[in-house]
Design a protein around this motif. Structure first.
Motif, PDB file in Angstrom:
ATOM      1  N   LEU A   1      73.165 -20.645   0.415  1.00 44.63           N
ATOM      2  CA  LEU A   1      72.700 -19.352  -0.074  1.00 44.63           C
ATOM      3  C   LEU A   1      71.698 -19.518  -1.217  1.00 44.63           C
ATOM      4  CD1 LEU A   1      73.062 -16.354   0.432  1.00 44.63           C
ATOM      5  CD2 LEU A   1      74.955 -16.371  -1.174  1.00 44.63           C
ATOM      6  N   VAL A   2      71.903 -20.539  -2.041  1.00 51.53           N
ATOM      7  CA  VAL A   2      70.962 -20.821  -3.126  1.00 51.53           C
ATOM      8  C   VAL A   2      69.599 -21.201  -2.558  1.00 51.53           C
ATOM      9  CG1 VAL A   2      70.449 -22.409  -5.023  1.00 51.53           C
ATOM     10  CG2 VAL A   2      72.726 -21.453  -4.805  1.00 51.53           C
ATOM     11  N   LYS A   3      69.602 -22.010  -1.492  1.00 56.09           N
ATOM     12  CA  LYS A   3      68.339 -22.419  -0.868  1.00 56.09           C
ATOM     13  C   LYS A   3      67.583 -21.212  -0.323  1.00 56.09           C
ATOM     14  CE  LYS A   3      69.970 -26.977   0.479  1.00 56.09           C
ATOM     15  NZ  LYS A   3      70.424 -27.801   1.610  1.00 56.09           N
ATOM     16  N   ARG A   4      68.325 -20.289   0.285  1.00 54.41           N
ATOM     17  CA  ARG A   4      67.664 -19.111   0.845  1.00 54.41           C
ATOM     18  C   ARG A   4      67.214 -18.138  -0.236  1.00 54.41           C
ATOM     19  NH1 ARG A   4      71.945 -17.165   4.655  1.00 54.41           N
ATOM     20  NH2 ARG A   4      73.109 -19.052   4.291  1.00 54.41           N
ATOM     21  N   ALA A   5      67.848 -18.152  -1.397  1.00 57.06           N
ATOM     22  CA  ALA A   5      67.492 -17.227  -2.484  1.00 57.06           C
ATOM     23  C   ALA A   5      66.245 -17.675  -3.236  1.00 57.06           C
ATOM     24  CB  ALA A   5      68.654 -17.095  -3.452  1.00 57.06           C
ATOM     25  N   THR A   6      65.762 -18.883  -2.991  1.00 58.87           N
ATOM     26  CA  THR A   6      64.554 -19.341  -3.679  1.00 58.87           C
ATOM     27  C   THR A   6      63.331 -18.535  -3.265  1.00 58.87           C
ATOM     28  OG1 THR A   6      64.208 -21.043  -2.001  1.00 58.87           O
ATOM     29  CG2 THR A   6      65.395 -21.691  -4.006  1.00 58.87           C
ATOM     30  N   ASN A   7      63.407 -17.803  -2.157  1.00 59.79           N
ATOM     31  CA  ASN A   7      62.299 -16.968  -1.710  1.00 59.79           C
ATOM     32  C   ASN A   7      62.192 -15.663  -2.505  1.00 59.79           C
ATOM     33  OD1 ASN A   7      61.815 -18.878   0.242  1.00 59.79           O
ATOM     34  ND2 ASN A   7      63.032 -17.809   1.791  1.00 59.79           N
ATOM     35  N   ILE A   8      63.198 -15.359  -3.301  1.00 57.63           N
ATOM     36  CA  ILE A   8      63.230 -14.104  -4.056  1.00 57.63           C
ATOM     37  C   ILE A   8      62.840 -14.389  -5.501  1.00 57.63           C
ATOM     38  CG2 ILE A   8      64.694 -12.192  -4.801  1.00 57.63           C
ATOM     39  CD1 ILE A   8      66.462 -12.817  -2.352  1.00 57.63           C
ATOM     40  N   ALA A   9      61.978 -13.569  -6.055  1.00 52.17           N
ATOM     41  CA  ALA A   9      61.554 -13.745  -7.447  1.00 52.17           C
ATOM     42  C   ALA A   9      62.727 -13.510  -8.383  1.00 52.17           C
ATOM     43  CB  ALA A   9      60.428 -12.766  -7.770  1.00 52.17           C
TER      44      ALA A   9
END
Length: 187
Positions: A59-67
């Motif tokens: 989930l952390v990896k996927r959240a890197t796309n969010i500012a």
């Protein structure tokens, strides 16, 4: 959102160790089955706006796309750092702490509402207590039907509780699920 530095990690682990003891290893090494990856990842701790989150690595990896400015929350918020740098557990960490608790206290149904309104646990409302609790140890408070109600700090040892008068304080209140429900009402 960033990983915790060494001082922050120490503060978080010391607070969790107070409640879980050696079961802290279960929290740190808990495998995560979230995400599209076939092999399970792990859970990790991340800091965002002075709040510590317990979140899976996928989930952390996927959240890197969010500012960062647009990211409100991620995973389970287990606590926050105060302005002075102290770490406080929040009630959202109750499920995590209760599953791995070292010391437990069960209270009678007549004392549940008193605890949920923010009062300490008295000897008269005590149903059961685990052995080898020392004063100052972190305890998780359960109802007699094994529902986690909150957590606090032991005011007396297990042996001292046996000879205490019914109005003596056994557990000092820190947080309860009533606070969580009141927070949801405000939102």
């Amino acid at each position: 959102m960033r990983p915790l530095d060494e001082a922050e990690t120490t503060a978080v682990f010391e607070k969790l160790f107070k409640f879980t003891g050696n079961n802290l290893k279960n929290i740190v090494e808990n495998p995560s089955h979230e995400g599209p990856d076939p092999n399970p990842g792990r859970y990790c701790f991340r800091l965002h706006k002075n709040r510590v989150y317990y979140v899976s690595e996928s989930l952390v990896k996927r959240a890197t796309n969010i500012a960062r400015a647009n990211l409100v929350s991620l995973g389970m918020c287990i606590g926050k750092f105060t302005h002075s740098g102290k770490f406080h557990l929040t009630i959202q960490a109750l499920n995590l702490v209760a599953a791995n608790a070292r010391h437990k206290v069960w209270i009678k149904p007549t004392s549940e509402m008193s605890f949920l309104y923010g009062n300490h646990v008295l000897k008269g409302g005590l149903g059961r207590i685990t052995d080898s609790i020392a004063p100052g140890d972190g305890v998780v408070v359960f109802s007699m039907s094994d529902v986690a109600l909150g957590f606090g700090v032991a005011a007396k040892s297990t042996q001292d509780c046996r000879k205490l008068d019914p109005n003596g304080i056994v557990v000092l209140h820190q947080a309860d699920i009533g606070e969580y429900l009141r927070m949801e009402d405000e939102l």
